[in-house]
Design an enzyme around this catalytic site. Structure first.
Site, short mmCIF file in Angstrom:
data_model
loop_
_atom_site.label_atom_id
_atom_site.label_comp_id
_atom_site.label_asym_id
_atom_site.label_seq_id
_atom_site.Cartn_x
_atom_site.Cartn_y
_atom_site.Cartn_z
CG ASP A 103 3.06 -9.31 9.19
OD1 ASP A 103 3.79 -10.28 9.47
OD2 ASP A 103 3.10 -8.74 8.08
CB THR B 43 -0.93 0.02 1.23
OG1 THR B 43 -1.75 -1.15 1.22
CG2 THR B 43 -1.81 1.25 1.23
CE LYS B 44 2.62 1.81 5.31
NZ LYS B 44 2.78 1.82 6.77
CB ALA B 45 5.94 4.57 -1.83
#
Length: 430
Positions: free
Chosen positions: A203, A78-80
């Site tokens: 996680d 989802t993220k950078a």
């Protein structure tokens, strides 16, 4: 907490459409209506120390463009994440990963790019809200955000940390790894007693943590669970635990909430031990501390201790190490003594850049630098090393308050250095 598909879609579109709506929906989705009195419209970084205290200006959409030296760090589903500098302060910028799996999967299902971007942006906003709820020295600090009222990228800015590279961690001095272990114990205690209840690290990966100025910090809270498993009886709670914990971990079914009390806490402890503590704590530990370390490792392995007990025992381990109570010999604590059997002490002298050599457990790859509790401990270490002919004590101290000793393979004409001591072995002179 889950909403039906129609409500979720309409809510997600509003995230980028308007600042207040975005915060409202993200807050309700994550925390419920009670979030508003505590978080909405609170300036990013308010009440936080560290980098946030150094910035006189809150980072917002307008000042986001002043972040310089941007470099890509990592990309997830989802993220950078990018690193840069804002007014000279290192920062991390998290935004939507346009090449991420989430965005592509969403488009493959027939949704347009705007819809898919809004869904990904919502996750970043919810993560920001959670980080701002969990203000703590071992939680990465939010320094600002950009949630545009019209079009534009959604971004969150945090303090920048170093990734937890396994090889680098194993190369750290044991004392520095002990600091990370203490940080993990504090994080576990925070998660178990957070303002939002007992939280679960679903996680547990090293990529979720960073090191900032030697301190371990949780930086990625995407996968944190906000509730414990539902139950009718204690048997239900036992069945959802890993097989390794079913006979050792304390968890029970609350008759009031119908939730497995203690489940998240014990699972976090077990995962932290499995993925972090067992790898980094025993290696290179002083022999006198090993019985304490074995007890702590058992507490992690069996999740038989609470997070409060884990934290208390870790703090005790740090105290015993820093105070020298683990040492077997009757060592002198005072650093100002003027005599050591078998050694000569020269006040105000040093051997800078001379007779340096590498050694095991050193804090340097080229010099032999180790922390010591006393001059006697340094003398014992030198006597046990055939290469060591002398050592230098200066002003430098470690995070536990121990003194750094620089060991030397020879002795030559010393350099006058105020506040330093050169101590050399009389039997090592030729």
């Amino acid at each position: 907490m889950k909403q039906d598909g129609t409500n979720s879609l309409s809510g997600l579109y509003l995230f980028v459409a308007a600042y207040v709506s975005l915060f409202a929906i993200a807050g309700v989705l994550l925390f419920g209506p009670g979030i508003f009195p505590r978080t909405v419209l609170v300036p990013d970084g308010a009440g936080q120390g560290g980098h946030a205290a150094l910035l006189s200006t809150e980072i917002d959409c307008e000042s986001l463009k002043n972040i310089t030296e941007l470099q890509f760090l990592a990309g997830g589903w989802t993220k950078a994440v990018y690193k840069g500098r804002f007014l000279g302060t290192p920062v991390a910028v998290k935004t939507v990963n346009l090449d991420g799996h989430s965005l592509k999967e969403c488009q493959d299902k027939g949704h347009n790019i705007s819809h898919c971007y809004n869904r990904a942006a919502a996750k970043i906003v919810k993560e920001m809200l959670l980080l701002r709820e969990l203000v703590h020295d071992n939680i990465v600090k939010v320094l600002g955000s950009c949630i545009p009222q019209t079009s534009g990228p959604v971004a969150m800015v945090t303090e920048l940390g170093e990734p937890l590279d396994t090889v680098r961690l194993l190369q750290l001095a044991w004392e520095d790894r002990l600091r990370l272990v203490l940080g993990m114990a504090k994080i576990l205690h925070l998660l178990a007693h957070s303002p939002l209840g007992s939280l679960a690290m679903n996680d547990f990966r090293r990529q979720q943590f960073v090191i900032v100025d030697g301190i371990l910090k949780l930086s990625d809270v995407d996968d944190i669970g906000l509730e414990e498993p539902s139950c009718e009886t204690r048997t239900d709670c036992i069945q959802v635990l890993p097989l390794q914990l079913r006979n050792t971990s304390e968890t029970w079914c609350s008759p009031e909430t119908k939730r497995c009390v203690g489940h998240n806490e014990r699972l976090n402890i077990w995962r932290a031990g499995k993925h972090f503590i067992h790898q980094f704590l025993p290696l290179g530990a002083p022999a006198g501390l090993r019985p304490l370390i074995l007890g702590l490792l058992k507490g992690y392995r069996e999740a038989s201790w609470s997070s409060a007990k884990i934290l208390s025992e870790t703090e005790s381990l740090v105290h015993i190490f820093s105070s020298g109570q683990y040492l077997e010999s009757n060592e002198v604590v005072n650093m100002d003594i003027n005599s050591l059997p078998g050694f000569t002490i020269l006040e105000g002298k040093d051997l800078p850049g001379q007779f340096d050599y590498p050694c095991p457990e050193s804090r340097s790859a080229v010099n032999c630098i180790r922390s010591v509790h006393s001059l006697q401990e340094a003398a014992d270490l030198c006597s046990a090393d055939y290469k060591c002919k002398a050592f230098v004590i200066g002003h430098a101290r470690t995070w536990t308050g121990r003194v750094l000793a620089i060991f030397k393979s020879g002795v030559g004409p010393p350099t006058p250095t105020r506040g330093h001591k050169l101590i050399f072995r009389r039997d090592g002179l030729h």
